[in-house]
Design a protein around this motif. Structure first.
Motif, PDB file in Angstrom:
ATOM      1  N   LYS A   1       0.818  -1.220   0.000  1.00 52.17           N
ATOM      2  CA  LYS A   1       0.000   0.000   0.000  1.00 52.17           C
ATOM      3  C   LYS A   1       0.850   1.269   0.000  1.00 52.17           C
ATOM      4  O   LYS A   1       0.434   2.300  -0.508  1.00 52.17           O
ATOM      5  N   SER A   2       2.041   1.179   0.595  1.00 58.85           N
ATOM      6  CA  SER A   2       2.884   2.372   0.691  1.00 58.85           C
ATOM      7  C   SER A   2       4.242   2.215   0.000  1.00 58.85           C
ATOM      8  O   SER A   2       4.941   3.212  -0.218  1.00 58.85           O
ATOM      9  N   THR A   3       4.612   0.986  -0.369  1.00 54.24           N
ATOM     10  CA  THR A   3       5.972   0.768  -0.881  1.00 54.24           C
ATOM     11  C   THR A   3       6.009   0.088  -2.250  1.00 54.24           C
ATOM     12  O   THR A   3       7.057  -0.396  -2.668  1.00 54.24           O
TER      13      THR A   3
ATOM     14  N   ASP B   1      -1.085   7.127  -6.551  1.00 46.70           N
ATOM     15  CA  ASP B   1      -1.876   6.362  -5.575  1.00 46.70           C
ATOM     16  C   ASP B   1      -3.215   5.833  -6.093  1.00 46.70           C
ATOM     17  O   ASP B   1      -3.583   4.694  -5.785  1.00 46.70           O
TER      18      ASP B   1
END
Length: 376
Positions: free
Chosen positions: A145-147, A197
């Motif tokens: 989700k973030s990387t 995103d």
């Protein structure tokens, strides 16, 4: 032939260099190394092997460590302690070490090589790729989700290294097959990095669909809910059950505005979907050629090795140049001004050199193509 046998002190220094743990029985490993070395000395004196060359003590140490470690990890701690007490333990492993050293010397496979890891086309690129890997490995990772961008970029850099190793060792078609995977990673990364995103979220949703399709979710309820959502998404695009796998793998491109407004222009596949949207369709013919090799057509067996060497090398460099741009933008977000300045100094030296190497190898490829046409 007299075999150089290191003394215990020299041996321990080498083990320290290899960062061997304190719990390892260094005395036992030294006994294995020394016994194997003495065995090799006897073999060399017997003239059984006429092509037997000077023995490399580092290789013998590494074989000894490998054999010791493999036996240790194949037993419980108590079983291994008992094995160490066996008077035949050292000699039995030393025989394996000596035999493998002799066999791998006698049966050494030499492939035709068009380069070497010591030549600039390989070594200069590897320096830069390793620099990228070292930086990327220090970032937070493996939390999609973030990387996801970092993870994909790190995987791409590792694939670059893999291709360099294969080319350096004379495996051109295998390297070209690996470039195909790198190209797929690059195209996906290009789109995710461009749209950010919102698209990453949809990409992860389709990753979730894929896990459900392969039965990887924890509960039947979660799997059923996921398939209901997947089928609803398919209905929105007038897709049938037979299209499910394509939807899972490539349906995330539907969330790109360009596709939303021109669905008929794109297909749920790599070539007419992801590659096309990434603006890298100029590689479609190379991608197709690589697919032929992967599927073991006669091209794999009877290929022109030099042609595939250059084709892979140039494709690798071209992919690298684009991936490096993504790396630069990512790197700049994580460092202070002094670190950025240090990187820019490094880049001035190596990037310019890599561009120069690429141009030279491109010219070499052009010359070989012209020569091959004349000879045909």
């Amino acid at each position: 032939m007299k075999v150089l046998i290191l003394n215990k002190e020299q041996f321990i220094q080498i083990l320290t260099h290899f960062k061997i743990g304190e719990n390892v029985d260094k005395d036992k490993i030294y006994d294995i190394y020394r016994t194997a070395s003495l065995t090799l000395e006897q073999v060399s004196k017997s003239n059984i092997l006429t092509n037997f060359s000077a023995v490399n003590p580092i290789d013998i140490i590494l074989y000894s460590l490998g054999e010791y470690h493999y036996v240790e990890t194949g037993h419980t701690k108590e079983q291994f302690i008992q094995l160490l007490k066996d008077e035949n333990f050292v000699s039995s492993i030393a025989i394996n070490v000596a035999d493998k050293y002799i066999s791998l010397s006698a049966f050494k496979v030499d492939t035709t090589k068009f380069s070497s890891k010591y030549l600039p086309p390989m070594s200069s690129l590897k320096v830069y790729v390793n620099f990228m890997i070292k930086i990327l490995s220090s970032y937070h990772k493996n939390e999609p989700k973030s990387t996801l961008i970092t993870d994909l970029l790190l995987k791409s850099a590792n694939l670059c290294n893999c291709i360099i190793e294969l080319l350096s060792n004379g495996y051109e078609t295998e390297a070209f097959s690996t470039w195909r995977t790198l190209h797929e990673c690059e195209c996906t990364l290009t789109l995710l990095n461009k749209y950010g995103d919102p698209l990453i979220e949809k990409y992860l949703l389709h990753m979730h669909y894929g896990i459900a399709f392969k039965g990887g979710l924890k509960t039947k309820e979660e799997t059923d809910e996921t398939f209901i959502r997947l089928k609803d998404d398919m209905k929105k695009h007038n897709l049938k059950s037979k299209d499910m796998k394509k939807m899972i793998e490539y349906g995330w491109i539907y969330y790109i505005d360009e596709v939303k407004n021109n669905e008929d222009k794109y297909r749920l596949n790599f070539r007419d979907g992801v590659e096309k949207l990434a603006g890298l369709s100029t590689y479609a013919s190379r991608y197709e050629l690589s697919s032929e090799i992967i599927h073991s057509t006669p091209l794999l067996i009877y290929s022109n090795e030099q042609h595939f060497y250059y084709l892979t090398l140039l494709s690798l460099y071209e992919s690298f140049f684009r991936l490096e741009q993504i790396f630069v933008s990512l790197f700049a977000k994580h460092v202070n001004e002094a670190q950025l300045k240090s990187y820019q100094d490094f880049r001035k030296v190596y990037f310019r050199q890599l561009v120069s190497i690429y141009q030279r190898e491109l010219n070499n490829f052009s010359k070989t193509q012209k020569r091959n046409k004349k000879e045909a």
